[in-house]
Design an enzyme around this catalytic site. Structure first.
Site, PDB file in Angstrom:
ATOM      1  N   ARG A  77       0.853  -1.190   0.000  1.00  0.00           N
ATOM      2  CA  ARG A  77       0.000   0.000   0.000  1.00  0.00           C
ATOM      3  C   ARG A  77       0.887   1.238   0.000  1.00  0.00           C
ATOM      4  O   ARG A  77       1.909   1.294   0.667  1.00  0.00           O
ATOM      5  CB  ARG A  77      -0.919   0.030   1.237  1.00  0.00           C
ATOM      6  CG  ARG A  77      -2.066  -0.968   1.199  1.00  0.00           C
ATOM      7  CD  ARG A  77      -3.106  -0.603   0.149  1.00  0.00           C
ATOM      8  NE  ARG A  77      -4.241  -1.518   0.150  1.00  0.00           N
ATOM      9  CZ  ARG A  77      -4.339  -2.601  -0.607  1.00  0.00           C
ATOM     10  NH1 ARG A  77      -3.325  -2.925  -1.411  1.00  0.00           N
ATOM     11  NH2 ARG A  77      -5.415  -3.358  -0.564  1.00  0.00           N
ATOM     12  N   GLU A  86      -2.268   8.370  -5.916  1.00  0.00           N
ATOM     13  CA  GLU A  86      -2.456   7.554  -7.119  1.00  0.00           C
ATOM     14  C   GLU A  86      -3.547   8.152  -8.011  1.00  0.00           C
ATOM     15  O   GLU A  86      -4.646   8.420  -7.521  1.00  0.00           O
ATOM     16  CB  GLU A  86      -2.810   6.114  -6.741  1.00  0.00           C
ATOM     17  CG  GLU A  86      -1.658   5.394  -6.042  1.00  0.00           C
ATOM     18  CD  GLU A  86      -1.906   3.892  -5.862  1.00  0.00           C
ATOM     19  OE1 GLU A  86      -2.970   3.410  -6.308  1.00  0.00           O
ATOM     20  OE2 GLU A  86      -1.039   3.220  -5.304  1.00  0.00           O
ATOM     21  N   HIS A  96       0.429   0.240 -10.068  1.00  0.00           N
ATOM     22  CA  HIS A  96      -0.473  -0.531  -9.202  1.00  0.00           C
ATOM     23  C   HIS A  96      -1.062  -1.730  -9.964  1.00  0.00           C
ATOM     24  O   HIS A  96      -2.281  -1.929 -10.025  1.00  0.00           O
ATOM     25  CB  HIS A  96      -1.600   0.357  -8.665  1.00  0.00           C
ATOM     26  CG  HIS A  96      -2.166  -0.156  -7.369  1.00  0.00           C
ATOM     27  ND1 HIS A  96      -2.681   0.654  -6.399  1.00  0.00           N
ATOM     28  CD2 HIS A  96      -2.306  -1.428  -6.884  1.00  0.00           C
ATOM     29  CE1 HIS A  96      -3.125  -0.062  -5.381  1.00  0.00           C
ATOM     30  NE2 HIS A  96      -2.903  -1.337  -5.660  1.00  0.00           N
TER      31      HIS A  96
END
Length: 526
Positions: free
Chosen positions: A232, A261, A279
């Site tokens: 994370r 993000e 990601h």
């Protein structure tokens, strides 16, 4: 079961849909709008979503037959789990679907860093031939440091062994037996950071793990060390990472996740010793297939009256039982969170005793599981829920006992939780009043509100020490909103509970511990 209906609200792998066709009518509407969903959800017994569709409180309250909400993936940020629980609807996901996929991506980034694959690829495509520039490192004989040994961390260790790597592990909950089976050495975080050539992070993002890796940690790493984060964003402090990379303090880093993000104007973009991916660690065809099959099978279990494995909330209870137990949900949550933040070292035992009317209740086990869920979830990447809480505790070597007694000290009901860890034992007693209250800490009578930040201080009960503690906190800009003290005998050990107006940092606690006659201090954020 023939009349069951399942709504597929987001695109999933066909294998999952095929699994359901023999037990239910499947309606595939992957472009359904929020307004349409609120209108049609009343007709469905189950719904499968990924990330696009939001299962809000409004949707849940419009459902008349809904038994289960299935997220074909890991996170459930797009599902109102609390509303689902209130309406007796199970929420499930597929946490195991991405374990191998993320582990493989982690190894890919490690290899790219060690052999400078990504920048070498860019160089060749620019018609350059810079062989000397891309001198690499062998992984064989190097030490891998794994921060968090859940499903993914374990898979990374297994793969690293094929490259001839040794493994150090930081995980407060791994047992000696599990470590021996995996062939890893369990160490504290500082030891791992000092001795690892490659480090990889596999813990959840919580207040305790936010910026777990920052300047103090980079300062003690090896000069050529690599660090990888496929867990994370926010666990690694990117500002400090940039400084460590740009000054040559560490050798390289690989990130699949970011504090923002998508990342924008991130200074890491300009560095050659960092590998960045968008990601995608969990993004493989196999993982998506497995996630669809897993949640489809969970739905089938519910339709057959069986218990699914990956329940994230309360299993369905009859309305009478639910109403009896509901007042204690928040209390068990608070007790678990309090204990988790005071644990020091491996947790050995958790003993829970139900007193008063609760001792006559037949389903206290659900409350026990809630306590375990709150203690274990913050440190483990795989979700701990009401179905797997006991088994996860057992795997981690934690002995859990449950008892009943009649004496509730004048209260209608009371819950006592005792936790024994490697270097500290603590017990709490709480009641479910209008708001949950903690009334005893280690046998000292207190009256603790279970909201905000508290500082629990153990000290010698002598004149002047309370004033010294208050002065030391004032010097650090910490304002005391409320204070309580509890003692057993004059001049002996006493406990002070301070409700303060801001979070207390570790450095501030260290200064408090330097006071003479202060034995221990810990901050708890509820």
């Amino acid at each position: 079961m023939d009349n069951m209906k399942v709504l597929i609200a987001d695109q999933i792998n066909e294998k999952g849909i095929d699994e359901l066709k023999d037990v239910a009518e499947v309606v595939n509407n992957t472009s359904i709008t929020k307004e349409e969903l609120v209108t049609v959800i009343k007709d469905f017994d189950a719904i499968i979503v990924r990330s696009r569709t939001k299962v809000t409180r409004e949707v849940i309250e419009a459902a008349e037959k809904l038994k289960i909400i299935a997220r074909a993936g890991v996170g459930v940020d797009n599902v109102d789990v609390e509303a689902a629980t209130e309406h007796g609807i199970m929420v499930v996901n597929a946490p195991e679907s991405t374990s191998i996929t993320v582990a493989e991506h982690t190894m890919g980034i490690i290899l790219s860093l060690a052999r400078k694959i990504s920048i070498a690829d860019k160089s060749v495509k620019e018609s350059k031939w810079e062989k000397k520039k891309f001198m690499g490192l062998e992984l064989n004989g190097k030490t891998l440091g794994v921060i968090g040994m859940g499903r993914i961390g374990s898979q990374v260790v297994t793969r690293s062994k094929a490259f001839g790597m040794d493994a150090l592990v930081y995980d407060p909950y791994i047992t000696e037996e599990a470590a021996a089976e995996l062939g890893v050495t369990v160490v504290d975080l500082e030891t791992l950071l000092k001795n690892s050539d490659v480090m990889t992070v596999h813990v959840p993002l919580t207040p305790e793990t936010k910026h777990l890796i920052a300047k103090p940690q980079f300062d003690i790493m090896k000069e050529n060390a690599f660090i990888v984060n496929c867990a994370r964003g926010g666990i690694i402090k990117e500002e400090d990472l940039y400084e460590a990379l740009s000054t040559g303090k560490i050798g390289g880093a690989g990130l699949d996740v970011y504090e923002e993000e998508p990342p924008k104007n991130n200074p890491l973009f300009g560095l050659d010793n960092v590998v960045l991916t968008p990601h995608i660690a969990a993004s493989t065809a196999e993982a998506q297939r497995d996630a669809a099959i897993i949640v489809a099978n969970e739905i089938k279990k519910v339709f057959k009256g069986e218990s699914p494995k990956n329940v994230l909330n309360m299993p369905v209870l009859d309305p009478e039982t639910f109403q009896l137990i509901k007042p204690y949900f928040k209390l068990t949550e608070k007790l678990g969170k309090f204990l988790m933040q005071t644990a020091k070292g491996n947790i050995k035992e958790i003993n829970i005793t139900y007193c008063g009317e609760l001792s006559e209740f037949k389903k206290q086990d659900i409350l026990t599981r809630m306590v375990l869920q709150e203690i274990l979830n913050p440190i483990l990447t795989e979700p701990v829920n009401l179905v797997n809480a006991n088994s996860v505790a057992k795997i981690r070597g934690i002995v859990v006992t449950e008892g009943k007694r009649c004496d509730a000290k004048g209260y209608k009901s009371l819950i006592k939780v005792e936790m024994k860890s490697e270097s500290k034992d603590i017990s709490l007693e709480g009641i479910a009043a209008k708001e949950p209250e903690i009334i005893m800490i280690d046998g000292y009578k207190v009256d603790v509100e279970t909201e905000g930040t508290m500082l629990i201080v153990r000290y010698k009960d002598i004149p002047g020490i309370i004033g010294a503690i208050g002065t030391r906190l004032g010097e650090q800009g910490i304002n005391i909103a409320k204070m309580q003290v509890g003692r057993k005998e004059l001049g002996g050990e006493a406990v002070m509970v301070l409700k303060v107006d801001q979070k207390v940092k570790g450095t501030e606690i260290e200064k408090l511990l330097k006071l003479e006659d202060v034995y221990d201090a810990v901050a708890v954020n509820l």
